[in-house]
Write an enzyme that holds these catalytic residues in place. Sequence first.
Site, PDB file in Angstrom:
ATOM      1  N   ASP A 179      41.285 -13.436  50.539  1.00  0.00           N
ATOM      2  CA  ASP A 179      40.313 -12.870  49.606  1.00  0.00           C
ATOM      3  C   ASP A 179      41.096 -12.488  48.343  1.00  0.00           C
ATOM      4  O   ASP A 179      42.330 -12.436  48.368  1.00  0.00           O
ATOM      5  CB  ASP A 179      39.700 -11.649  50.313  1.00  0.00           C
ATOM      6  CG  ASP A 179      38.883 -10.793  49.392  1.00  0.00           C
ATOM      7  OD1 ASP A 179      37.991 -11.318  48.726  1.00  0.00           O
ATOM      8  OD2 ASP A 179      39.154  -9.573  49.337  1.00  0.00           O
ATOM      9  N   ASP A 191      39.987  -9.798  45.353  1.00  0.00           N
ATOM     10  CA  ASP A 191      39.951  -8.383  44.948  1.00  0.00           C
ATOM     11  C   ASP A 191      40.204  -7.455  46.136  1.00  0.00           C
ATOM     12  O   ASP A 191      39.558  -7.565  47.176  1.00  0.00           O
ATOM     13  CB  ASP A 191      38.583  -8.045  44.340  1.00  0.00           C
ATOM     14  CG  ASP A 191      38.436  -8.646  42.953  1.00  0.00           C
ATOM     15  OD1 ASP A 191      38.967  -8.068  42.006  1.00  0.00           O
ATOM     16  OD2 ASP A 191      37.808  -9.724  42.840  1.00  0.00           O
ATOM     17  N   ASP A 212      39.347  -7.637  52.498  1.00  0.00           N
ATOM     18  CA  ASP A 212      39.113  -6.183  52.542  1.00  0.00           C
ATOM     19  C   ASP A 212      37.652  -5.778  52.513  1.00  0.00           C
ATOM     20  O   ASP A 212      37.333  -4.606  52.670  1.00  0.00           O
ATOM     21  CB  ASP A 212      39.781  -5.519  51.323  1.00  0.00           C
ATOM     22  CG  ASP A 212      39.008  -5.806  50.037  1.00  0.00           C
ATOM     23  OD1 ASP A 212      38.663  -6.980  49.815  1.00  0.00           O
ATOM     24  OD2 ASP A 212      38.714  -4.856  49.291  1.00  0.00           O
TER      25      ASP A 212
HETATM   26  O1  LIG Z   1      35.547 -11.509  47.331  1.00  0.00           O
HETATM   27  P1  LIG Z   1      36.409 -10.732  46.393  1.00  0.00           P
HETATM   28  O2  LIG Z   1      37.461 -11.552  45.738  1.00  0.00           O
HETATM   29  O3  LIG Z   1      36.967  -9.499  47.044  1.00  0.00           O
HETATM   30  O4  LIG Z   1      35.406 -10.233  45.243  1.00  0.00           O
HETATM   31  C1  LIG Z   1      34.446  -9.209  45.524  1.00  0.00           C
HETATM   32  C2  LIG Z   1      34.068  -8.531  44.235  1.00  0.00           C
HETATM   33  O5  LIG Z   1      35.310  -8.119  43.644  1.00  0.00           O
HETATM   34  C3  LIG Z   1      35.278  -7.581  42.327  1.00  0.00           C
HETATM   35  O6  LIG Z   1      34.783  -6.262  42.381  1.00  0.00           O
HETATM   36  C4  LIG Z   1      35.637  -5.365  43.073  1.00  0.00           C
HETATM   37  O7  LIG Z   1      36.901  -5.295  42.403  1.00  0.00           O
HETATM   38  C5  LIG Z   1      36.852  -4.767  41.052  1.00  0.00           C
HETATM   39  C6  LIG Z   1      38.246  -4.858  40.450  1.00  0.00           C
HETATM   40  O8  LIG Z   1      39.181  -4.180  41.230  1.00  0.00           O
HETATM   41  C7  LIG Z   1      36.308  -3.341  41.080  1.00  0.00           C
HETATM   42  O9  LIG Z   1      36.225  -2.801  39.765  1.00  0.00           O
HETATM   43  C8  LIG Z   1      34.916  -3.344  41.725  1.00  0.00           C
HETATM   44  O10 LIG Z   1      34.429  -2.026  41.860  1.00  0.00           O
HETATM   45  C9  LIG Z   1      34.977  -3.986  43.120  1.00  0.00           C
HETATM   46  O11 LIG Z   1      33.672  -4.130  43.677  1.00  0.00           O
HETATM   47  C10 LIG Z   1      34.477  -8.453  41.404  1.00  0.00           C
HETATM   48  O12 LIG Z   1      34.391  -7.833  40.139  1.00  0.00           O
HETATM   49  C11 LIG Z   1      33.115  -8.774  41.974  1.00  0.00           C
HETATM   50  O13 LIG Z   1      32.393  -9.626  41.115  1.00  0.00           O
HETATM   51  C12 LIG Z   1      33.340  -9.474  43.298  1.00  0.00           C
HETATM   52  O14 LIG Z   1      32.110  -9.852  43.865  1.00  0.00           O
END
Ligand SMILES: O=P(O)(O)OC[C@H]1O[C@H](O[C@H]2O[C@H](CO)[C@@H](O)[C@H](O)[C@H]2O)[C@H](O)[C@@H](O)[C@@H]1O
Length: 389
Positions: free
Chosen positions: A125, A127, A329
């Site tokens: 993954d 983020d 995560d």
């Molecule tokens: O599947 P992933 O790669 O884990 O993406 C899931 C979402 O991640 C991001 O949002 C998350 O991370 C951001 C940066 O650290 C944070 O600001 C936010 O609160 C988290 O939800 C991304 O911006 C989303 O579009 C993804 O869906």
Amino acid sequence: MDLKSNHTPVLADTAPVTKSRLGVHSTLLPYSHTAATFPHGMLLTIPRKKTGILEDVRSSGWLDAMKSSSPPAKKLTKDVNHGIASSDADTASYFTWLLKYPSALTSFDQITNYAKGKRIALFLDYDGTLSPIVDNPDCAFMSDYMRAAVKKVAEYFPTAIISGRSRDKVFEFVGLTELYYAGSHGMDIIGPVRQSVSDNHPNCIIRSTDKQGKEVNLFQPAAEFLPMINEVLQSLLECTKDIKGAKVENNKFCVSVHYRNVDEKSWNLVGQRVHDVLKAYPRLRLTHGRKVLEVRPVINWDKGKAVTFLLESLGLNNCDDVLPIYIGDDRTDEDAFKVLREGNRGYGILVSSAPKESNAMYSLRDPSEVMEFLKSLVLWKSSPLKSLI
Ligand SMILES: O=P(O)(O)OC[C@H]1O[C@H](O[C@H]2O[C@H](CO)[C@@H](O)[C@H](O)[C@H]2O)[C@H](O)[C@@H](O)[C@@H]1O
């Protein structure tokens, strides 16, 4: 096909059942627990609320769901003995939780013992796994050290990134051409060309070339939703523009509405506005991530199915000598953990510094431990005596 028609998706609640785990000697297994199972086919299934996996915001109590998916940050202190930051009360529950989800670092020998003579396929993954969670989603950069670790691990094992972000965005962040990428929670995949995969998904695959001019399969099972997603994106941008801190992110086949920087008193408002927009779109659904609401098409596709698709594309599906490992995560990663666990196929590793129920088998605290794990895999693989015998 009228995607905006009044067709309501079928939601099936599934009861948890006990499942066997990897087909290995029980002493190799970190713990035993139960799992929800999903019927395959056209039903879209939503696990029970208590499983802590996907919940549909339409169901009820969406403000509670927003809060529970985004617990307030804990006050941290430093535990000098373990080098771990946590409050005193949390330390005990974290260590109890570790009995159920052992650290993939302390269990590294156990994992690699099982992997001996097998080909590992790695799914990551983005983020919260490769990059730390930060306030501004546009600034979720991975460190150069992490990039080097991912590059190195991809030299030894087929490696794919599966993210909720758009595929282009995650590629921009990672910037490594030696990986496979799946964006929009697996609804936008570039994989190697394999005829059997094209035959299995005749309407969703386009033969294309990647940025290096290599022939690839482009898999986009939600392609027909694109106009609808763009329409909703505009509505969400419009209806949240007066809410301070709210941010709408275009993830191509999904839209994220972030409330991390919104005053908690206005979370209700964010949820209500998003909910109101979606009333006109029964073929879209809303799920929860880390302080984010995610709008996505109602199709029977998720990160778990993306893992299976990529394994097929790599010619590694249904092979006894393949060990897929998925590290993630977030709630959407649970679909991938479940696929690996239910099929006794591989290991899910949850990245979390707080106890939570998961379909993963192991855990890592944070991206720095993920990096350590990736480096350990490289070390192990590059010493043939260890990895072959
Ligand atoms: O599947 P992933 O790669 O884990 O993406 C899931 C979402 O991640 C991001 O949002 C998350 O991370 C951001 C940066 O650290 C944070 O600001 C936010 O609160 C988290 O939800 C991304 O911006 C989303 O579009 C993804 O869906």
